[in-house]
Scaffold this motif. Sequence first.
Motif, mmCIF file in Angstrom:
data_model
loop_
_atom_site.group_PDB
_atom_site.id
_atom_site.type_symbol
_atom_site.label_atom_id
_atom_site.label_comp_id
_atom_site.label_asym_id
_atom_site.label_seq_id
_atom_site.Cartn_x
_atom_site.Cartn_y
_atom_site.Cartn_z
ATOM 1 N N UNK A 163 0.865 -1.197 0.000
ATOM 2 C CA UNK A 163 0.000 0.000 0.000
ATOM 3 C C UNK A 163 0.893 1.236 0.000
ATOM 4 N N UNK A 164 0.326 2.375 -0.433
ATOM 5 C CA UNK A 164 1.139 3.602 -0.445
ATOM 6 C C UNK A 164 1.624 3.922 0.966
ATOM 7 N N UNK A 165 2.892 4.359 1.086
ATOM 8 C CA UNK A 165 3.446 4.647 2.416
ATOM 9 C C UNK A 165 4.505 5.732 2.297
ATOM 10 N N UNK A 166 4.816 6.347 3.461
ATOM 11 C CA UNK A 166 5.849 7.399 3.456
ATOM 12 C C UNK A 166 6.904 7.059 4.494
ATOM 13 N N UNK A 167 8.112 7.607 4.325
ATOM 14 C CA UNK A 167 9.165 7.424 5.334
ATOM 15 C C UNK A 167 8.719 8.065 6.639
ATOM 16 N N UNK A 168 9.222 7.496 7.751
ATOM 17 C CA UNK A 168 8.836 8.064 9.063
ATOM 18 C C UNK A 168 9.580 9.395 9.303
ATOM 19 N N UNK A 169 10.816 9.467 8.779
ATOM 20 C CA UNK A 169 11.635 10.647 9.101
ATOM 21 C C UNK A 169 11.985 11.480 7.876
ATOM 22 N N UNK A 170 12.420 12.678 8.189
ATOM 23 C CA UNK A 170 12.850 13.576 7.118
ATOM 24 C C UNK A 170 14.303 13.244 6.776
ATOM 25 N N UNK A 171 14.687 13.553 5.547
ATOM 26 C CA UNK A 171 16.073 13.314 5.168
ATOM 27 C C UNK A 171 16.682 14.623 4.699
ATOM 28 N N UNK A 172 17.931 14.849 5.123
ATOM 29 C CA UNK A 172 18.525 16.147 4.819
ATOM 30 C C UNK A 172 19.770 15.924 3.974
ATOM 31 N N UNK A 173 19.925 16.675 2.898
ATOM 32 C CA UNK A 173 21.208 16.639 2.192
ATOM 33 C C UNK A 173 21.673 18.075 1.966
ATOM 34 N N UNK A 174 22.722 18.226 1.140
ATOM 35 C CA UNK A 174 23.293 19.575 1.041
ATOM 36 C C UNK A 174 22.350 20.580 0.386
ATOM 37 N N UNK A 175 21.325 20.084 -0.316
ATOM 38 C CA UNK A 175 20.427 21.025 -1.001
ATOM 39 C C UNK A 175 19.140 21.336 -0.219
ATOM 40 N N UNK A 176 18.593 20.293 0.390
ATOM 41 C CA UNK A 176 17.281 20.535 1.012
ATOM 42 C C UNK A 176 16.923 19.433 2.020
ATOM 43 N N UNK A 177 15.773 19.648 2.670
ATOM 44 C CA UNK A 177 15.228 18.602 3.546
ATOM 45 C C UNK A 177 14.083 17.956 2.776
ATOM 46 N N UNK A 178 14.074 16.603 2.742
ATOM 47 C CA UNK A 178 13.048 15.922 1.945
ATOM 48 C C UNK A 178 12.341 14.857 2.748
ATOM 49 N N UNK A 179 11.161 14.514 2.210
ATOM 50 C CA UNK A 179 10.463 13.348 2.744
ATOM 51 C C UNK A 179 10.061 12.502 1.539
ATOM 52 N N UNK A 180 10.167 11.157 1.669
ATOM 53 C CA UNK A 180 9.874 10.290 0.526
ATOM 54 C C UNK A 180 8.587 9.520 0.757
ATOM 55 N N UNK A 181 7.863 9.302 -0.366
ATOM 56 C CA UNK A 181 6.655 8.466 -0.294
ATOM 57 C C UNK A 181 6.701 7.492 -1.457
ATOM 58 N N UNK A 182 6.041 6.361 -1.294
ATOM 59 C CA UNK A 182 6.088 5.302 -2.312
ATOM 60 C C UNK A 182 4.688 4.719 -2.504
ATOM 61 N N UNK A 183 4.415 4.238 -3.756
ATOM 62 C CA UNK A 183 3.133 3.569 -4.001
ATOM 63 C C UNK A 183 3.369 2.419 -4.976
#
Length: 486
Positions: A163-183
Amino acid sequence: MKQNKIKFGLKIDLRTLAILIGFSAVAVGITYILYTYTQTLLKQRLQERIIAIASTAATQIDFKDVERVRSVDDLASSSLKKLVDQLNAIKAANKNLRYVYIMRRTNDPLVLEFVADAEMLATEEELDTNGNGIVEDEESTPLPGDPFEIADYPVLLNEAFYHPAADRDLEKDQWSVQMSAYAPIHNASGDAVAIIGIDVIVDDFLILTRATLLPFLLFVLFLVFALVLLTLLLVRVWSEKVEAVKELDRQKDELISIVSHQLNTPVTSLKWELEMLTDGDMGKFNDEQIETLKGMQNITANLADLVGMILDVSRIQLGKMKISMQELDLQKFFEEILNVIDPKAQQQSVEFIKNIPHKLPTVFLDKRLTRMTIENLLSNAIKYTKKGGKVVLDVRIDSGKLFCKVKDNGCGIPKKDQSQIFGKLYRASNVRNNVDGNGFGLYIAKGAIESQDGKIWFESEENVGTTFFIELPLRNHPDTDDHDTH
Ligand code: ADP
C-alpha cells in the motif's frame, strides 16, 4: 533555613529555589510535549499529502512499460522513453517534487532494482545542477537494472509493495530537507510489479514547525515568569502569616506565664491562711465551721495544683522548665508518694500493689518534677480503673537508672488517641465525657522527665489496661544543678 541573596536584593530560601526549579522543569517539559505533539501532527499531515501524490502518480504508469525495461540495453527503448516522459509530467504537475523514480524487487529482499527516473534521458548540461561543467556522482542518475540497497528504508522492505506509504523521518542533504513516499504499481492481475517513489522538498514544513516553536517558547517564558512571581508572592505572604501566628502564640504563652505566676502567690498565701485557721491559730471554731474551712482548704489545694500545672505548661512552652537537682533519699521519696496515693486507692476500692526494693540509694534528682510525674501516673492509673481493679507499681534501679512501671487493668487508651496522649490538654475519647481531668498531667510529665534526660512511654489496650514506663538516669552528684531547658 539557609538564605541565599540574589542579585536584585530579593531574599530567597532554598525551598523556594527548589520550587522554582521544579516549576521551570515542569514548564519546559510541557512545552517539549506540546512541541513534539504539534510536530507529529504536522508530520502526519505532510505524510498524508505526499502519500496522495505517490498514489496518483502510480496509477499513471503502465505496468507493461515497467516490465519491459530491464537493463542498460533498454535505455533507447520506447517503453523507457514513455516512462521517463510520464515521470517528468508527474514532476511538472507537483510543486517541490525533487525526484520521481520507479524500482522493482529482486531475488534479494534487501536489494531493489532501478527501473527509471525523470532525469534518466537528460543531457549532461541538464544533469549539471551545480553548473560547474562536470556531472558529479550525486548529480548523475542510475541506469536501469542498477541495484539499490534498502536497509536504511524500512518502508521499502515490504510495506510500500502492499500500500502507499511514506518514510517516518525527514532526510537532509546539502540542497534541502526531503520526505519520501512510495506507491505500488500493479499489473493486470493486481500484483505489485514495482513501486514509484517520490522525494518531496519539505523546507516549508521546517519553517512552519520553527514558527510554531517560537510562540511556545514565549509562552513558557511567560509561564515561568508568572510562576516565579506568584511563588515568591505566596512564600512571602505565607512566611509573614507564620511569623504573625508564632508571635501571637508566644504572646499567649507569655500571658499565661504571667497570669499563673501572679495567681501562684495569692493562692499559696490563701492555702497557708486557711491552714492557720483550721489549726486554731486564730481562735477556736465549732465543728461545722471547721468542716467548711476544710472544704475551702481542699478547693484551695486543687486551685494551687492547677495554677502550678499551668505554670509548668507555660514553662515547657517557653522552653524555661526549671530543673532543680537536689539530694534525694529515694526510700523516703517513695514513702511520701505512697502516703498520698494509698488513700486514693482505698477511696476508689482499687487494689494497690507496690514492688519497691527495701534498700534504695540517695541520688540527685529534681524532687518536685519527679514526684509530680510518678504521682500523676499513679493517680491516673487509679482514676481510670474501675472499683475492684488493680494497680501495680514496680520500682527498680539498674545500670545507674531509675525504672518505674505503673500498670493498671483499667479502661485503657483507644488506639486512635495513643499518638496524641502526651499532647497539651489532650484527653482520650473514652474518658473525655465521663471522668474528670484537664489533660495537663502527661504533657507536664513528659516535659519533666525529658528535661532530666529521661524517657517516658506507655503500652495500652482499650478495656484491658495501661502500663506507663519511666527511665531516669541517676546522678550521685549535683552536676547539672539548677538549669533551664531550651
Ligand atoms: P487527665 O487530667 O485527663 O488525666 P493527663 O494528662 O494526666 O490528663 O492524661 C491525659 C489522658 O491520658 C487522659 O485524659 C486519659 O485519656 C489518658 N490516660 C492517662 N493515663 C491513663 C490510664 N492509666 N488509663 C487510661 N487512660 C489514661
